[in-house]
Design a protein around this motif. Structure first.
Motif, PDB file in Angstrom:
ATOM      1  N   ASN A 197      34.066  44.456  48.054  1.00 13.44           N
ATOM      2  CA  ASN A 197      33.355  45.286  47.083  1.00 13.44           C
ATOM      3  C   ASN A 197      32.507  44.410  46.181  1.00 13.44           C
TER       4      ASN A 197
ATOM      5  N   HIS B 196      42.394  51.708  42.815  1.00 12.66           N
ATOM      6  CA  HIS B 196      41.468  52.334  43.753  1.00 12.66           C
ATOM      7  C   HIS B 196      40.576  53.340  43.032  1.00 12.66           C
TER       8      HIS B 196
ATOM      9  N   HIS C  96      36.344  53.160  42.572  1.00  6.92           N
ATOM     10  CA  HIS C  96      35.541  54.136  43.297  1.00  6.92           C
ATOM     11  C   HIS C  96      35.017  55.282  42.444  1.00  6.92           C
TER      12      HIS C  96
END
Length: 523
Positions: free
Chosen positions: A2, A343, A347
């Protein structure tokens, strides 16, 4: 891997640099051992309280509590509810006791009561507890930043360990306290932002979250049945009372902080401030986990993605896509709980806020770790080096040893963090390890307070008995033990049974020798 937006990277880098610069600035005063270990007793009570709150609100809370709520219910919140009980006992009896002795070390009085062996025993238990705690906190940081950036967890732990060690060495206890004051504010703001964003993303909002929580029994505090073989209310309650008493009465992190206050009243105020702040904060993290449960089950694609990430970590490098998919299909909510919040942050949190929230998670970790490093180094210098190696050491030599010990402890704790990568629950692991090491500490401490006239041989027999029971309870639950010889109790009962076995054995032996018990006099 990422890629974080530049603004988030800048926020994280600025945070790291700020902590180091703060340590350098406050380290200018470190001209003596007293300044390094107790800030010369000149810290205001409110700052100590925020510092204690920062120590309690570690990444085990930031990551572990939402993870437990997501994968189960609010049973672990019972631990938080025991804080006022432990705080009352500590403020009434323990803080005045430690302030009266004037001993910076929490373990020096054991030698006066039961002999050198007792002091050494508690010191070893404390150091092992600190390595376990800081190791699990490092792992929490590693899991979070790995989800944010894709950087290897080992590398993250190594970098974080280096930064914390540097500012702890340079700043001493004053840097520990004042950085934790800043960190407490950052982590609270970060948690509130996460909560708002999760609720905002749930279709149906608060009413939907509440409906799912009730139908899924997510708000349960656990069964009230008198069952000590599983996570019932009573198992967590007993564990919480004893662990928090260990924290407030036997843990050098806290005892050392009592000596940084001007007097007993200020020290007691700081402890209650910690409790008043931690209760709603801990509740907020369980609410976050419950909200995340609804959110992720409204978005099965995201839930699958988390499971695939966890499966990849568990299987290691080289795992095929088919193997990862097969592993992800059988993972439960409990097994992925610790990974859901990181997470969600990477996101679903807007750019700019990601960096702030990660700084909050770092704050939750680094404050606790730095205080652990400082207190462990203090214990090494006072209870090991000065006691057994060089009794006539000068103040400047003591200061140099404190620097070296902090670095060594930082390296060891970082190594522990790397070695436990892959565990299912950071909070479960910490609770199990702390129960093993803290049981012996609390047992001998209660014996020294209530039955302090017990002879040295009596105390030694009690500690040996309790230690053997703790070892059996810990290792007999493995498959290598025959079923009839295994410990049937829940792992969290280890500290309860271990501490009680030491105390009750000591009391029984003392009564046999007709020695008087005098609680009021002993305290």
């Amino acid at each position: 891997m990422n890629r974080l937006p530049v603004i988030d990277i800048v926020i994280i880098v600025v945070y790291f640099l700020s902590m180091i610069l703060m340590g350098i600035y406050l380290g200018r005063k470190n001209k003596s051992t007293a300044q390094f270990t107790t800030a010369s007793g000149k810290i205001p009570g409110w700052a100590i309280g925020l510092s204690l709150f920062g120590t309690y609100l570690s990444s085990n809370t930031f990551i572990g509590n939402p993870g437990k709520a997501f994968g189960g219910n609010w049973n672990s919140f019972v631990f938080t509810l025991t804080l006022p009980v432990a705080a009352f006992i500590a403020a009434k009896f323990l803080i005045p006791f430690f302030r009266k002795t004037g001993e910076v070390s929490a373990y020096e009085h054991f030698e006066k009561t039961f002999g050198p062996w007792a002091r050494t025993y508690t010191v070893v238990c404390f150091l092992l507890t600190q390595l376990a705690r800081t190791g699990t906190i490092f792992l929490g940081v590693g899991l979070t930043l790995n989800a944010l950036t894709g950087v290897d967890i080992r590398m993250i732990i190594l970098i974080t360990g280096a930064v914390v060690t540097v500012y702890t060495v340079m700043g001493g206890m004053e840097a520990v306290i004042w950085t934790e004051v800043v960190q407490s504010i950052i982590k609270t703001v970060g948690a509130i932002l996460v909560l708002v964003l999760v609720i905002w993303g749930v279709r149906g909002g608060v009413s939907e979250i509440y409906h799912n929580s009730i139908t899924g029994d997510k708000l349960s505090l656990g069964s009230f049945q008198p069952d000590f073989t599983r996570d019932t209310f009573w198992v967590v309650f007993l564990y919480g009372v004893l662990i928090n008493l260990t924290n407030f009465g036997v843990d050098q992190n806290y005892v050392q902080r009592y000596h940084t206050a001007a007097n007993v009243k200020e020290a007691s105020k700081s402890l209650w401030l910690c409790v008043y702040m931690y209760l709603p904060s801990s509740l907020m993290f369980f609410v976050i986990g419950t909200c995340l449960f609804t959110y992720y089950h409204q978005h099965p694609d995201m839930l699958l993605h988390v499971k695939q990430q966890v499966a990849a970590i568990k299987l290691g490098t080289g795992a095929t896509a088919e193997a990862i998919a097969a592993k992800a299909a059988v993972l439960t909510d409990a097994e992925i709980g610790d990974k859901v919040l990181p997470h969600f942050i990477v996101h679903k949190v807007p750019s700019g806020i990601v960096g702030l929230i990660f700084a909050a998670i770092l704050s939750a970790a680094m404050g606790t770790i730095s205080s652990g490093f400082n207190s462990s180094a203090t214990i090494y210098m006072l209870d090991i080096h000065k006691r057994y190696i060089n009794k006539n050491i000068t103040d400047q030599q003591q200061l140099r040893i404190l620097y070296i010990a902090t670095i060594v402890i930082g390296l060891l704790a970082t190594a522990v963090g790397v070695s436990i990568i892959g565990v299912n629950s950071v909070l479960d692991l910490w609770w199990k390890l702390s129960g093993i090491f803290a049981g012996g500490m609390l047992g001998i401490f209660s014996l020294s307070m209530i039955a302090r006239h017990a002879g040295r041989s009596t105390a030694m027999i009690a500690v040996i008995t309790g230690t053997l029971i703790i070892i059996w309870m810990t290792f007999s639950q493995t498959g290598s033990f025959p079923p009839m010889l295994r410990n049937p109790l829940h792992a969290n009962m280890t500290i309860v049974v271990g501490a009680l076995s030491i105390f009750l054995t000591g009391v029984a032996l003392q009564k046999q020798h007709k020695s008087p018990l005098n609680l009021k006099k002993s305290i």
